[in-house]
Scaffold this active site. Structure first.
Site, PDB file in Angstrom:
ATOM      1  N   SER A 172       4.793  13.229  26.055  1.00 12.13           N
ATOM      2  CA  SER A 172       3.823  13.547  25.019  1.00 12.13           C
ATOM      3  C   SER A 172       2.427  13.115  25.215  1.00 12.13           C
ATOM      4  O   SER A 172       2.167  12.149  25.854  1.00 12.13           O
ATOM      5  CB  SER A 172       3.851  12.980  23.485  1.00 12.13           C
ATOM      6  OG  SER A 172       3.919  11.413  23.489  1.00 12.13           O
ATOM      7  N   ASP A 173       1.377  13.919  24.707  1.00 11.47           N
ATOM      8  CA  ASP A 173       0.233  13.571  24.989  1.00 11.47           C
ATOM      9  C   ASP A 173      -0.277  12.307  23.956  1.00 11.47           C
ATOM     10  O   ASP A 173       1.054  12.244  22.995  1.00 11.47           O
ATOM     11  CB  ASP A 173      -1.132  14.662  24.591  1.00 11.47           C
ATOM     12  CG  ASP A 173      -2.436  14.418  25.285  1.00 11.47           C
ATOM     13  OD1 ASP A 173      -2.630  13.138  25.534  1.00 11.47           O
ATOM     14  OD2 ASP A 173      -3.115  15.388  24.966  1.00 11.47           O
ATOM     15  N   TRP A 174      -1.247  11.550  24.073  1.00 11.92           N
ATOM     16  CA  TRP A 174      -1.095  10.296  23.338  1.00 11.92           C
ATOM     17  C   TRP A 174      -1.361  10.780  21.741  1.00 11.92           C
ATOM     18  O   TRP A 174      -2.482  11.085  21.407  1.00 11.92           O
ATOM     19  CB  TRP A 174      -2.455   9.528  23.951  1.00 11.92           C
ATOM     20  CG  TRP A 174      -1.979   8.607  25.098  1.00 11.92           C
ATOM     21  CD1 TRP A 174      -2.274   7.089  25.253  1.00 11.92           C
ATOM     22  CD2 TRP A 174      -1.118   8.877  26.112  1.00 11.92           C
ATOM     23  NE1 TRP A 174      -1.611   6.967  26.250  1.00 11.92           N
ATOM     24  CE2 TRP A 174      -1.138   7.715  27.024  1.00 11.92           C
ATOM     25  CE3 TRP A 174      -0.753   9.960  26.588  1.00 11.92           C
ATOM     26  CZ2 TRP A 174      -0.476   7.686  28.160  1.00 11.92           C
ATOM     27  CZ3 TRP A 174       0.007  10.173  27.995  1.00 11.92           C
ATOM     28  CH2 TRP A 174       0.220   9.164  28.750  1.00 11.92           C
ATOM     29  N   GLN A 175      -0.326  10.358  20.968  1.00 14.52           N
ATOM     30  CA  GLN A 175      -0.316  10.508  19.681  1.00 14.52           C
ATOM     31  C   GLN A 175      -0.007  12.182  19.161  1.00 14.52           C
ATOM     32  O   GLN A 175      -0.482  12.506  18.295  1.00 14.52           O
ATOM     33  CB  GLN A 175      -1.830  10.099  18.734  1.00 14.52           C
ATOM     34  CG  GLN A 175      -2.159   8.570  18.784  1.00 14.52           C
ATOM     35  CD  GLN A 175      -3.356   8.236  18.010  1.00 14.52           C
ATOM     36  OE1 GLN A 175      -3.434   7.245  17.539  1.00 14.52           O
ATOM     37  NE2 GLN A 175      -4.385   9.221  17.989  1.00 14.52           N
ATOM     38  N   ALA A 176       0.371  12.802  20.174  1.00 15.52           N
ATOM     39  CA  ALA A 176       0.843  14.031  20.011  1.00 15.52           C
ATOM     40  C   ALA A 176       2.429  14.206  19.513  1.00 15.52           C
ATOM     41  O   ALA A 176       2.814  15.320  19.017  1.00 15.52           O
ATOM     42  CB  ALA A 176       0.543  14.960  21.314  1.00 15.52           C
TER      43      ALA A 176
END
Length: 816
Positions: free
Chosen positions: A239-243
């Site tokens: 995941s992207d960061w906090q995605a």
């Protein structure tokens, strides 16, 4: 990418100890890398270190600051793309990094105002795909896992994250949705990711946005069907960061690694961690899915040779201090955290070469360039010529527009070891010839600018336009640019200087297109150059071009239009669904950048692929050789059943938090606090039926997709159907480099006029000729058929063109 099978003894092994290891991360700022996974102490497998960025090492020291991706695209040079990738990979390897978070194909560049377009390569999918593949090969040949990102249709910064928008006073409940049809998705946005997968990329990052109103990191269609099914991607999805927006949903949809581990930064809460342990133990997430996650991660690790190239992590992302807390956010475990290892090697030479090889000469009236070095009075103007008064790294993540622009802002950056400014480099050049040089780097010093310009025999005006990631607001630009004009009063600066000096040369450091119509025919502006974001050697690279040590050979990787409206696309700046998810519909389809200009019959200021040289070239003798290749065969059959590796004990007591470990605050662990799974889950909806989509837990053999069958898609898509050659002659008096470009007309009523499919950068001595070679594959001449869910070659007449730009197609032939 060849498949790599990991035995159970190398992985989870027969005695599973909870969801330990590489699938989950330990939380933002809990370890030393921007992303770090849990370790497997019983197997001696340390946590993986994931680190930005697509142009070098972020948040470290003694590293290089490479040119941005958009500059690499402008070189149209596969070899330089590979060399840059390899050099970046070597630097990441030297710092102990396992995964470099780059390169970028999302954003592709749908709208020229897009904040992170410069991190990628070009709005043309073929150019991006080729440069993407070569960069990946370079990074991974250096022994580091590359991460292709941000998958997919992640085309603007505004509204990418609801919590981020709240910080700017905008209330939305969900991230924006990029709404795109199946044909456009395949023919434009998926295209470069297919090249990345075919190149063997070890990891792919799913994006913040929703795709057709389903989040990118829990979208089973884009992850399971397209990426892992149709493209046969063998690596892992992070995941992207906090995605990450769900636990079970993202696991079953095909996400393999959660970054940075916590739901929101520094909260200590996680969708996975102990929750993933609960989900596996109660059977909601099948063991085969967990094994698949771990296998993909460890397989990529072995695939690039991390077992042979891994060194201990020797830096800390959160401070450059030598000593500090290893667990930064918890302020625990004080000790040596930065060893200040110099990983730059001799990469400055390559950076300088790419900087000059990516500088595009757009205008050169009466041979104004190259300069001789003997000009009587040389003057330089513009804040973009000089230094940031705070130092090259004085603005965190380059979040300002002070001094010369050599990279945009955000997580896609690196710290400069130094920054050679144009002012310094040009002054050195002039003084070496005992000349006169003066400069003004205050764009608002109107009186002084007019006076100095009136004295100069040559005036070099440096202007810029910046952009970056959406968590930083620079002068009211929240990631995406608000307009396509120059920053810092740049237009007034150009006008002031050119009103006084009849030999004014404009040099642009911009993230993408700007509006140039006022200058292209201006009689006092004798030359215009686009230098992009050239990295640490910026001044030396532009001096090499200005003074003729390097003959410009770069071509535009995007289009310069006369008006913002000419592009046919734009950023959504104001939410259009109240507090609901903003909706961005890609109604333009495949028609972005030059394809949009062609469709609308709009003349660009400077077209895609355009670039001048200090010499001239002739094109002749186009030859097309059709090869005897068999027909396209759709892939048939079924996959194997999903394997289960080892066994899981269903005694929850075996997964309790170990009594001999003291929990570090805010650290994400896989262990349970008690033996009752429902209590551990602490979820009021625990056990609610109907939550899990039908078929998502099915491990039985599945039908292979017709367009699949191998990494990158059906292998017959890459059969070479035609070989094209042409003769390119240097008709000038100096050596030069030319980039012949191969375009195709697919001939259908809904197809773009032309699409780029191949190119080659050639170095040719004056009076000599060389042969341009290019292949045309089955994929190159195919369209996506939404009914057949496969690629087809239509019956429409097809034409091949070879030229020096998208509007200068000098040679053509029909494809039989």
């Amino acid at each position: 990418m060849e498949e790599f099978h990991v035995s159970e003894n190398n992985l989870i092994a027969p005695n599973w100890k909870g969801c330990e290891g590489p699938a989950y991360a330990v939380g933002w700022q809990s370890e030393r890398c921007v992303g770090e996974t849990g370790s497997i102490p019983r197997l001696g497998f340390r946590g993986l270190c994931l680190q930005d960025s697509p142009l070098g090492l972020r948040l470290t020291d003694y590293n290089s600051a490479f040119p941005a991706g958009v500059n690499v695209a402008a070189t149209f040079d596969r070899g330089l793309a590979y060399a840059r990738g390899q050099a970046m990979g070597q630097e990441h390897r030297g710092k102990g990094v396992d995964v470099q978070l780059g390169p970028v194909a999302g954003p592709l560049g749908r709208s020229p105002e897009g904040g992170r377009n410069w991190e990628g390569f070009s709005p043309d999918p073929a150019l991006t795909g080729i440069m993407m593949a070569r960069t990946i090969q370079g990074i991974q040949d250096a022994g580091v896992i590359a991460c292709a990102k941000h998958y997919i249709v992640n085309e603007q910064e505004h509204f990418r994250q609801a919590p981020e928008e709240l910080g700017f006073g905008v209330v939305i409940n969900d991230s924006l949705s990029s709404n795109v049809d199946d044909t456009t998705l395949h023919e434009t946005y998926l295209w470069p990711f297919a090249d990345a997968v075919r190149a063997g990329v070890g990891s792919i990052m799913c994006s913040y946005n929703q795709i057709n109103n389903s989040y990118g990191c829990q979208n089973s269609y884009t992850l399971n069907k397209l990426l892992k099914g149709e493209l046969d991607f063998q690596g892992f999805v992070l995941s992207d960061w906090q995605a990450q927006h769900s636990g079970i949903g993202s696991a079953l949809a095909g996400m393999d690694m959660a970054m940075p581990g916590d739901v929101l930064f520094n909260t200590g809460t996680a969708f996975w961690g102990a929750n993933l342990t609960v989900a596996v133990l109660n059977g909601t997430v099948p063991q085969w899915r967990l094994d698949d996650m771990a296998t993909r991660i460890v397989a990529a690790w072995y695939y690039v040779g991390r077992n042979q190239t891994q060194v201990p992590i020797n830096f800390d992302s959160w401070t450059l201090d030598t000593f500090g807390f290893r667990n930064f956010v918890a302020k625990e475990n004080y000790g040596l955290i930065n060893e200040h290892v110099d990983v730059r090697d001799e990469h400055a030479t390559l950076i300088r070469q790419i900087g000059s090889a990516s500088t595009v000469l757009l205008k050169n009236t009466n041979g104004a360039l190259p300069l001789t070095g003997n000009e009587k009075f040389t003057a330089a103007f513009g804040s973009d010529a000089g230094s940031n008064p705070y130092g090259p790294n004085g603005c965190p993540d380059r979040g300002c527009d002070n001094g010369t622009l050599a990279m945009g802002w955000g997580s896609g950056t690196a710290n400069f070891p130094y920054l050679v400014t144009p002012e310094i480099a040009i002054q050195n050049e002039v003084l070496s010839n005992n000349g006169v040089f003066q400069s003004i780097t205050d764009n608002y010093a109107g009186t002084q600018i007019l006076s100095l310009a009136s004295q100069a025999s040559v005036a070099l005006v440096f202007v810029n336009a910046d952009s970056g990631e959406g968590f930083i607001n620079v002068d009211g630009n929240v990631g995406d640019r608000n307009n396509l004009t120059f920053w810092q009063n740049g237009d007034v600066l150009i006008q002031n200087v050119s009103s006084q000096c009849n030999n004014t040369i404009v040099i642009m450091h911009t993230v993408g297109p700007v509006l140039l119509s006022n200058y292209t025919e201006h009689p006092n502006i004798t030359a215009i150059l686009w230098a992009g974001l050239p990295g640490e050697q910026s001044g030396n690279s532009i001096a090499d071009i200005l003074y003729g040590r390097v003959n410009p050979g770069a071509k535009l990787p995007f289009t310069f239009g006369a008006a913002r409206e000419d592009y046919g696309t734009d950023i959504l700046y104001i939410p259009n669904e109240g507090t609901g998810a903003p909706q961005v519909s890609f109604t333009e389809g495949n028609f972005i950048d030059y394809r949009a200009f062609d469709k609308a019959g709009i003349d660009p200021v400077y077209e895609f692929g355009f670039g001048l040289s200090y010499t001239s070239f002739n094109y002749s003798n186009l030859q097309v050789n059709k090869l005897n290749v068999g027909p396209y065969t759709p892939t048939t059959g079924q996959t194997a059943a999903a394997p289960i590796l080892g066994s899981i004990a269903n005694d929850t007591a075996q997964y309790l938090f170990p009594s001999n470990i003291r929990a570090i605050p805010l650290y994400i662990y896989p262990y349970l606090n008690g033996t009752d799974l429902e209590t551990d889950a602490n979820d009021p909806n625990y056990g609610t039926p109907g939550f899990v989509p039908a078929g998502s837990q099915d491990s039985s053999p599945q039908p292979l997709l017709a367009a699949g069958g191998a990494p990158g898609g059906n292998p017959e898509l890459y059969d070479v159907l035609y070989q094209v050659t042409a003769t390119i002659t240097n008709t000038g008096s100096v050596p030069g480099e030319e980039v012949p470009q191969l375009y195709l007309s697919l001939g259908g009523p809904y197809d773009p006029n032309i699409v780029l499919r191949n190119f080659e950068r050639l170095s040719i001595q004056p009076g000599n000729s060389t042969t341009f070679h290019a292949d045309i594959t089955r994929r190159d001449i195919s369209n996506w058929d939404t009914n057949a869910q496969n690629w087809v070659v239509s019956s429409s007449p097809k034409t091949v063109y070879v030229g020096s730009s998208s509007r200068n197609l000098r040679l053509s032939a029909a494809l039989s």
